[in-house]
Scaffold this motif. Structure first.
Motif, PDB file in Angstrom:
ATOM      1  N   TYR A  27       0.844  -1.200   0.000  1.00  0.00           N
ATOM      2  CA  TYR A  27       0.000   0.000   0.000  1.00  0.00           C
ATOM      3  C   TYR A  27       0.879   1.248   0.000  1.00  0.00           C
ATOM      4  CZ  TYR A  27      -3.609  -3.333   1.355  1.00  0.00           C
ATOM      5  OH  TYR A  27      -4.466  -4.417   1.390  1.00  0.00           O
ATOM      6  N   SER A  68     -11.631   9.892  -0.732  1.00  0.00           N
ATOM      7  CA  SER A  68     -13.068   9.985  -0.449  1.00  0.00           C
ATOM      8  C   SER A  68     -13.311  10.551   0.949  1.00  0.00           C
ATOM      9  CB  SER A  68     -13.749   8.626  -0.611  1.00  0.00           C
ATOM     10  OG  SER A  68     -13.299   7.710   0.364  1.00  0.00           O
ATOM     11  N   LYS A 115     -13.519   3.635   1.807  1.00  0.00           N
ATOM     12  CA  LYS A 115     -12.680   3.013   0.769  1.00  0.00           C
ATOM     13  C   LYS A 115     -11.328   3.676   0.512  1.00  0.00           C
ATOM     14  CE  LYS A 115     -15.727  -0.181  -0.034  1.00  0.00           C
ATOM     15  NZ  LYS A 115     -15.525  -1.474   0.652  1.00  0.00           N
ATOM     16  N   SER A 116     -11.218   5.026   0.531  1.00  0.00           N
ATOM     17  CA  SER A 116      -9.942   5.646   0.171  1.00  0.00           C
ATOM     18  C   SER A 116      -9.736   6.965   0.910  1.00  0.00           C
ATOM     19  CB  SER A 116      -9.887   5.908  -1.334  1.00  0.00           C
ATOM     20  OG  SER A 116     -10.733   6.987  -1.674  1.00  0.00           O
ATOM     21  N   ASP A 170     -22.413  -6.653   4.344  1.00  0.00           N
ATOM     22  CA  ASP A 170     -21.866  -5.338   4.073  1.00  0.00           C
ATOM     23  C   ASP A 170     -22.760  -4.300   4.766  1.00  0.00           C
ATOM     24  OD1 ASP A 170     -22.087  -2.749   2.178  1.00  0.00           O
ATOM     25  OD2 ASP A 170     -20.065  -3.611   2.057  1.00  0.00           O
ATOM     26  N   GLU A 194      -4.368   4.121   3.239  1.00  0.00           N
ATOM     27  CA  GLU A 194      -4.886   3.264   2.171  1.00  0.00           C
ATOM     28  C   GLU A 194      -5.091   1.839   2.678  1.00  0.00           C
ATOM     29  OE1 GLU A 194      -2.776   3.292  -1.479  1.00  0.00           O
ATOM     30  OE2 GLU A 194      -3.475   5.293  -2.040  1.00  0.00           O
ATOM     31  N   LYS A 228     -17.530  -2.805  10.069  1.00  0.00           N
ATOM     32  CA  LYS A 228     -16.639  -1.795   9.500  1.00  0.00           C
ATOM     33  C   LYS A 228     -16.563  -0.603  10.454  1.00  0.00           C
ATOM     34  CE  LYS A 228     -16.345  -3.912   5.396  1.00  0.00           C
ATOM     35  NZ  LYS A 228     -15.182  -4.720   5.053  1.00  0.00           N
ATOM     36  N   LEU A 258      -8.267   1.953   5.016  1.00  0.00           N
ATOM     37  CA  LEU A 258      -9.541   2.305   4.378  1.00  0.00           C
ATOM     38  C   LEU A 258     -10.006   1.288   3.348  1.00  0.00           C
ATOM     39  CD1 LEU A 258      -8.903   6.124   4.155  1.00  0.00           C
ATOM     40  CD2 LEU A 258     -10.677   5.009   5.501  1.00  0.00           C
ATOM     41  N   GLU A 259      -9.136   0.408   2.939  1.00  0.00           N
ATOM     42  CA  GLU A 259      -9.563  -0.681   2.062  1.00  0.00           C
ATOM     43  C   GLU A 259     -10.694  -1.487   2.700  1.00  0.00           C
ATOM     44  OE1 GLU A 259      -7.081  -3.888  -0.467  1.00  0.00           O
ATOM     45  OE2 GLU A 259      -7.054  -4.269   1.700  1.00  0.00           O
ATOM     46  N   GLU A 260     -10.698  -1.527   4.034  1.00  0.00           N
ATOM     47  CA  GLU A 260     -11.687  -2.312   4.775  1.00  0.00           C
ATOM     48  C   GLU A 260     -12.752  -1.440   5.441  1.00  0.00           C
ATOM     49  OE1 GLU A 260     -11.934  -6.042   5.377  1.00  0.00           O
ATOM     50  OE2 GLU A 260     -11.271  -5.407   3.390  1.00  0.00           O
ATOM     51  N   ARG A 261     -12.958  -0.231   4.937  1.00  0.00           N
ATOM     52  CA  ARG A 261     -13.965   0.667   5.494  1.00  0.00           C
ATOM     53  C   ARG A 261     -14.983   1.042   4.419  1.00  0.00           C
ATOM     54  NH1 ARG A 261     -11.051   2.447  10.248  1.00  0.00           N
ATOM     55  NH2 ARG A 261     -10.150   0.444  10.827  1.00  0.00           N
ATOM     56  N   MET A 262     -16.099   1.579   4.861  1.00  0.00           N
ATOM     57  CA  MET A 262     -17.107   2.034   3.910  1.00  0.00           C
ATOM     58  C   MET A 262     -16.557   3.133   3.003  1.00  0.00           C
ATOM     59  SD  MET A 262     -20.536   2.196   6.337  1.00  0.00           S
ATOM     60  CE  MET A 262     -21.721   2.467   5.009  1.00  0.00           C
TER      61      MET A 262
END
Length: 673
Positions: free
Chosen positions: A274, A292, A288-289, A648, A279, A489, A282-286
């Protein structure tokens, strides 16, 4: 016999706090790690072909005793620590981190997991089993399962260092907080402070064997001083002390640790492929990045800043009437309270007699019964770790549902703030639904010999907030412990807590419990109306403050290399500048005591408080449209809570609400537009 390695002979197998000795912990962890590794060995050596049941499910149920011992030890290290426990934590944390690394980097185990994952189409898996498989596989990959041996060893060392350094960070903050106190010997220096708070300060002085009054940096002591003290110099002195926590260059300074922690996180992220730690998280969060998240925060900043600036202008006008030319951050709470009093004819001291702690607790119990069918009965036979703690058996339709521990008052061995945690997760196995043991920990004003614990309205909302988390845990109804309750999440986890706060502002509900502790009279309608109207008081300021924390967190975890040429103070000032409303004090910084991101689990995740506000505003709007006690809507929401991390979070939310959350719901609630 070591009690931590045996089945607990207590009601509902609750933690046997009164029988655990400090010398039990280290040998217990060594023994329970050995037992857990035996469970892993049985999974790995199973001659049968890898399947969901004999690999993924077996792994999910492994290590239960070790998890229980870990919950007990680390929860006590937060709520009732000592020098001995802190020293033990320095020994136990690396042992556990090393064990975790051995499991996540076990090639034979991962080969079996990958085989099941690759063949997942052939298994008839429901949503929860699919989620468990997906999370298990990703968890191993994100823990280094695909790395070569050299990189695995490096990752293992990084994780161990992170564990120890984050632990040290929290211990430094606690020690720095406890090290300071201010003795006042002239009562006139405390003008403006209510009698109940003065009584609290006098008792603190008495406990320390001192004359007069003593103020500490514990929030129930510090916040009233900053809110009510007419003595500006005293406010300045206390604010300076608070802002210097772990930032004074002394024994408990955290500036070096911050740089070390961020360097380690960056190395970990790069090792796993990463660009930066944000990064990775946030790959594992709503969200995402990082982009965002920053876009979300900047959108709120653009909307909120004009409101915040107007709010500060009103405070400046009040301060100028007192002869203060330039208002400072240490004036904010004092003049905000003055303005609140002027605008709404409300102040905390007038409201507090209507919110005795036990009454507020009973209100949240009754709300839980009305919405979700839960009842609470105090148990005196459940072991507890301190005399201040109370325990409750929670039932649903007469059937045992959970244990609830509540721990409300500050102590030297308890860290600041408020939080919910668990001693045991819920899960189903072999036809049995094993129920959770949940705990709420706060720092409210202790009762005195003449007065019960009376809560400020903010403390009322704090109790509801933590109870929202507790409901998420208590209502859990999933098959696997690692998908249960709050195992969701991270930017979804604050929805249940922030959602429940909304009820505190509803007149229909407030009238059921806001009663004067002496006269029994209900809080007058005009005061209830003012509470409702004051809900968004200083909302612009508070929004900018939260955005500032979120931006600082995100920049720390995307730009750590900048700290090679900047001090922590310089970095903090630069990345909070857009949200600052008062001049920065060169002698203070909040980062060295920012435990949420450097000790807790909010690294690259502090934005989730504002993110979840969108969810909670939208969810409560749905309740308001249908009636805040509507049984059908409550039943739908209960399904969301009980589902934990089995789906999800956006799927869960849409199943409850019928649509995705709208940011407009938050903006409408906060600013009326």
């Amino acid at each position: 016999m070591n009690i931590l390695t045996e089945k607990f002979n207590t009601p509902y197998h609750s933690a046997p706090f009164n029988s655990i000795k400090n010398e039990d912990y280290l040998p217990a962890f060594r023994e329970l790690i050995r037992k857990s590794e035996e469970e892993i060995d049985r999974i790995v050596s199973n001659p049968e072909a890898p399947s969901f049941e004999n690999v993924i499910e077996a792994l999910a149920y492994s290590g239960e005793q070790l998890d229980t011992a870990s919950h007990i030890f680390f929860n006590l290290n937060s709520a009732e620590t000592s020098d001995e426990l802190q020293q033990l934590a320095q020994e136990i944390s690396p042992i556990l981190t090393e064990y975790s690394s051995r499991i996540s980097q076990n090639e034979a185990l991962f080969d079996k997991i990958k085989k099941v994952y690759d063949d997942r189409e052939i298994y008839p898996l429901n949503d929860e089993k699919n989620m468990l498989l997906e999370e298990t596989y990703k968890g191993f990959v994100r823990s280094g399962a695909l790395l070569n041996e050299k990189d695995k060893e490096q990752l293992k060392q990084i994780n161990m260092d992170l564990s120890l350094k984050s632990l040290q960070f929290g211990q430094n903050v606690l020690a720095s907080t406890n090290a300071y106190y201010k003795q006042v010997t002239r009562k006139e220096d405390l003008a403006g402070i209510p009698d109940a708070i003065l009584e609290q300060y006098a008792e603190e002085a008495k406990e320390r064997g001192l004359e007069g009054w003593v103020i500490t940096l514990q929030y129930p002591s510090y916040i009233p001083l900053m809110t009510y003290a007419e003595n500006r110099e005293l406010r300045r002195e206390l604010a300076l002390a608070n802002g210097k926590k772990s930032f004074d260059g002394g024994e408990f300074d955290n500036q070096g640790l911050i740089k070390e922690l961020l360097q380690l996180k960056q190395k970990k992220a790069e090792l796993l492929g990463y660009k930066n730690y944000a990064e990775y998280v946030l790959e594992e969060r709503m969200a995402k990045s990082p982009d965002s998240v920053l876009n979300f925060l900047n959108e709120l900043l653009t909307k909120a800043r004009p409101y915040a600036e107007q709010e500060i202008k009103e405070l400046e006008n009040l301060a100028q009437a007192d002869g203060i030319e330039a208002i400072q951050s240490y004036d904010h709470a004092y003049y905000a309270e003055k303005l609140r009093k002027q605008r709404f004819d409300l102040n905390d001291e007038e409201l507090k007699p209507y919110f005795p702690l036990e009454q507020v607790q009973e209100a949240v119990f009754r709300l839980s019964e009305r919405l979700f069918g839960l009842t609470f009965t105090e148990r005196t036979d459940i072991p507890k770790y301190h005399e201040d703690v109370k325990t409750y058996e929670v039932q649903e339709n007469g059937v045992y549902k959970a244990l609830l521990y509540v721990d409300y008052f500050p102590r030297k061995g308890k860290r600041a703030g408020a939080w919910m945690t668990s001693y045991k997760n819920q899960y189903r196995k072999n036809g049995e639904n094993s129920r959770p043991h949940i705990s709420i920990v706060c720092n409210f004003t202790k009762p005195t010999k003449d007065t019960p614990s009376l809560l400020t309205f903010q403390e009322v909302t704090t109790l509801f907030h933590e109870f929202g988390h507790a409901l998420h845990g208590m209502l859990a109804d999933t098959q696997y412990p690692n998908l249960s309750g709050t195992s969701v999440k991270w930017d979804f986890v604050e929805l249940p807590s922030q959602f429940l706060e909304n009820f505190c502002y509803e007149p229909e509900f407030l009238k059921t419990f806001a009663r004067h502790y002496q006269t029994g009279s209900v809080l007058p309608d005009d005061k209830i109306k003012k509470i409702e109207q004051s809900k968004n008081f200083m909302e612009g300021y508070q929004t900018l403050r939260q955005i500032g924390f979120g931006m600082l967190d995100m920049n720390y975890h995307t730009r750590p290399k900048e700290l090679e040429n900047k001090s922590v103070k310089e970095f903090e000032d630069e990345y909070t500048q857009a949200t600052q409303l008062y001049p920065s004090n060169p002698d203070t910084a909040m980062s060295p005591s920012f435990s949420h991101i450097f000790q807790g689990g909010y690294s690259a995740g502090y934005y989730s408080y504002k993110w979840a506000e969108v969810l909670d505003a939208d969810a409560f709007q749905y309740f308001k449209e249908n009636g805040i006690f509507n049984p059908e809507v409550a039943a739908r929401y209960k399904i969301l809570l009980s589902s934990g991390g089995t789906k999800d979070p956006m799927e869960l939310y849409k199943a409850f609400r019928g649509s995705e959350p709208k940011v407009e719901s938050l903006l409408k609630r906060a600013f009326g537009s």
